[in-house]
Each structure stands twice: as C-alpha cells, then as structure tokens.
Design an enzyme around this catalytic site. Structure first.
Site, PDB file in Angstrom:
ATOM      1  CG  HIS A 205     -18.854 -12.278   1.631  1.00 22.39           C
ATOM      2  ND1 HIS A 205     -18.116 -11.254   1.091  1.00 22.39           N
ATOM      3  CD2 HIS A 205     -18.143 -13.416   1.375  1.00 22.39           C
ATOM      4  CE1 HIS A 205     -17.023 -11.727   0.542  1.00 22.39           C
ATOM      5  NE2 HIS A 205     -17.007 -13.044   0.692  1.00 22.39           N
ATOM      6  CG  HIS A 247     -18.989  -6.325   6.565  1.00 21.27           C
ATOM      7  ND1 HIS A 247     -19.397  -5.299   5.763  1.00 21.27           N
ATOM      8  CD2 HIS A 247     -18.517  -7.292   5.747  1.00 21.27           C
ATOM      9  CE1 HIS A 247     -19.177  -5.628   4.503  1.00 21.27           C
ATOM     10  NE2 HIS A 247     -18.639  -6.829   4.457  1.00 21.27           N
TER      11      HIS A 247
HETATM   12  C1  LIG Z   1     -15.205  -9.777  -7.811  1.00 28.47           C
HETATM   13  C2  LIG Z   1     -16.583 -10.269  -7.591  1.00 28.47           C
HETATM   14  C3  LIG Z   1     -17.241 -11.012  -8.682  1.00 28.47           C
HETATM   15  C4  LIG Z   1     -17.251 -10.058  -6.462  1.00 28.47           C
HETATM   16  C5  LIG Z   1     -16.738  -9.312  -5.310  1.00 28.47           C
HETATM   17  C6  LIG Z   1     -17.251  -9.980  -4.083  1.00 28.47           C
HETATM   18  C7  LIG Z   1     -16.829  -9.230  -2.849  1.00 28.47           C
HETATM   19  C8  LIG Z   1     -15.419  -9.134  -2.505  1.00 28.47           C
HETATM   20  C9  LIG Z   1     -17.798  -8.683  -2.098  1.00 28.47           C
HETATM   21  C10 LIG Z   1     -17.526  -7.920  -0.866  1.00 28.47           C
HETATM   22  O1  LIG Z   1     -18.229  -8.525   0.146  1.00 28.47           O
HETATM   23  P1  LIG Z   1     -18.360  -7.828   1.541  1.00 28.47           P
HETATM   24  O2  LIG Z   1     -19.135  -6.568   1.303  1.00 28.47           O
HETATM   25  O3  LIG Z   1     -19.128  -8.809   2.377  1.00 28.47           O
HETATM   26  O4  LIG Z   1     -16.993  -7.586   2.068  1.00 28.47           O
END
Ligand SMILES: CC(C)=CCC/C(C)=C/COP(=O)(O)O
Length: 284
Positions: A205, A247
């Site tokens: 994110h 995180h």
């Molecule tokens: C399913 C798709 C298209 C993307 C996943 C995005 C996601 C869940 C990312 C994890 O983010 P963090 O590492 O910040 O938790």
C-alpha cells in the site's frame, strides 16, 4: 573473566599465560600483538592450540605475512582483520533498530482490533486501506482508459496501468525474497490478497501510495488544495498500515522510498503515443 583453567595455573611463575608480573590477570587488546612470552607459552598450551586452529581462514592466511605487516605497521593488524570487526557493529546496530521497530510498531498498532485502544477508528482505517488497494486502482485506471477520448488521456492512463502492474510485480518479488512476517498483533482480514501478501516487507500500500501520488502530481493538472490532498492521502495510507497492525514502521518507510523510486522507473519506461499506436496496431 579468566577461566577456571587459567586460575588453576595461577600457582605458576609470573610468566604464566595472561598473568602479569604482579600476579594480576592481563587483558590483551585485539589490535595489539601479545607480548613475546605469551606467544611462547601459547605454543605449548593445548587450549590455545585449539583456539588458533579454529581461527578463520582469513586470519590464518594472513598470519604468515601479518607478522611482517604487524611489525611494519607498528602493532596494527592488517586491514582485512580490522574489517572483520565491522559486521558485528553493523549487526548490533541493525538488531537494535529492529528491536526499536518492533516495539514502536506494536505501540502504534492501536487499531489492530476492535478492542484495541483506538479500535473504534478501525472502520475508517480500513476505508483508507481500500483506497490504496490494488484492485480499485487497477479497475479505476482501466475504466478511465476505456472512457478517455483524447490521445493524451489514453497515454497517461495506459502508463498508469503499466505502473500499477510493475508495482505489484516488484513488491511481490521483494516480499518473496525478504519473507518478513507481519506483526503478531495483525488480524489477517484484508480484502483480496495474493499469497505473498502474507509477508510484511515492504508495504504494498505504501509503495502504491507513494508512486501514484507522484504520478498524479506530475501528470494531472490539479489545484493546490487537491495536490495537498493527494499528498495527505498517501501519508494517511502509510500511517493506517501501522495503526491497523498490518505492518512494521520500517515496512512502510521502505515502501514509501521504493514507491518513490518506482515512479522514476515508470518515467524511464514511459510509453509514448508512437509506441502505443504500434502496440495497438500489432494487437488489432
Ligand atoms: C489483489 C491485488 C490486485 C493486489 C493486492 C494488494 C494488496 C493486498 C497488497 C498488500 O499490501 P500491504 O503489503 O500494504 O499489506
């Protein structure tokens, strides 16, 4: 502390290993050659023989010439031996930073569940989480691309789509390599995740928020308040990751840096209208 073995030899003369002339134990500095009488005694002591046999190859390799270089550099060890001390300093610094990171992340995870101290803010944090999720960004960009009737608009949207896919790939690769676990207080109730999203480093994110914020600020003509809002959104997405307990602080900090750099890569790989027309002609 002197070993019991050393103590038991305390009855020897004052030239015993490690025992000074006044009967007190002497401590040798690591970067100084031990006195000659200690070296001679070590040769006959099985303990010291074992110790020398377990020395690293670097040390052993250097020992022949190090005597020469030691004497020529006034008692200093060769450079390679001095460098062997550095990893432990780096290691200690890193583990201290890591411990601070774990402690801070745990303290800041105030929305990790409903009964956490700021648990009532959890729904708002989850809304911010969705605003930085990959699916709304991919779907929104694809929709804008489809709706765009200007070449410039299509160019920007197609490049944003490419940037989002690149981000997913790069974050996935780093997560799979580093394999850092998410904080223990995280509840894994995130919407639509890949398998690598079980890992914590870096925050996807945060990379997306930083990269998209830079992208939007560079390619959209926005009034000043909107530009501030874009920046504020990116920061909020990062903060919400730690507050939700998803995180560690370092995952988000690295994620911001990585997302910032990813935008530079997008600029390098930028697909111009000529390339796009070529691609469309090949696809048609
Ligand atoms: C399913 C798709 C298209 C993307 C996943 C995005 C996601 C869940 C990312 C994890 O983010 P963090 O590492 O910040 O938790």
């Amino acid at each position: 502390m002197p070993s019991p073995k050393a103590k038991s030899s305390g009855g020897r003369s004052s030239s015993s290993p490690g025992v000074g002339g006044n009967g007190r134990y002497e401590f040798m500095s690591l970067n100084r050659r031990p006195p000659q009488h200690l070296l001679q005694r070590q040769g006959s002591d099985p303990t010291s023989t074992r110790l020398r046999a377990s020395e690293s190859p670097t040390r052993r390799r250097g020992s022949g010439s190090s005597n020469a270089s030691t004497s020529s550099t006034g008692g200093q060890l060769p450079e390679e031996d001095c460098m062997r001390l550095n990893p432990s300093i780096v290691g200690i610094t890193l583990s201290s930073l890591l411990a601070m990171d774990l402690w801070l992340s745990k303290r800041l995870g105030v929305c990790a569940c409903e009964d956490s101290s700021w648990g009532s803010m959890r729904p708002l944090m989850k809304l911010i989480e969705i605003s930085g999720h990959g699916i709304p960004w991919l779907a929104g960009t694809a929709y804008c691309l489809y709706k765009s009737d200007s070449t410039a608009g299509q160019e920007v949207m197609l490049n944003l789509l490419m940037a989002l896919v690149l981000d997913l790939i790069l974050v996935g690769v780093v997560k799979a390599v580093v394999r850092r676990r998410r904080p223990a207080h995280n509840r894994m109730d995130m919407f639509a995740t890949f398998s690598v999203d079980g890992y914590s480093f870096p925050s996807g994110h945060a990379t997306r928020a930083a990269m998209c914020a830079r992208f939007l600020l560079a390619h959209l003509v926005l009034a000043a308040p909107l530009r501030v809002l874009v920046l504020l959104w990116a920061v909020l997405v990062g903060f919400s990751r730690v507050l939700l307990g998803r995180h560690h602080v370092t995952d988000v900090a690295f994620g911001f840096g990585m997302g910032y750099c990813q935008y530079n890569l997008v600029e390098v790989l930028w697909m111009s209208p000529a390339i796009l027309h070529g691609l469309i002609r090949q696809l048609a």
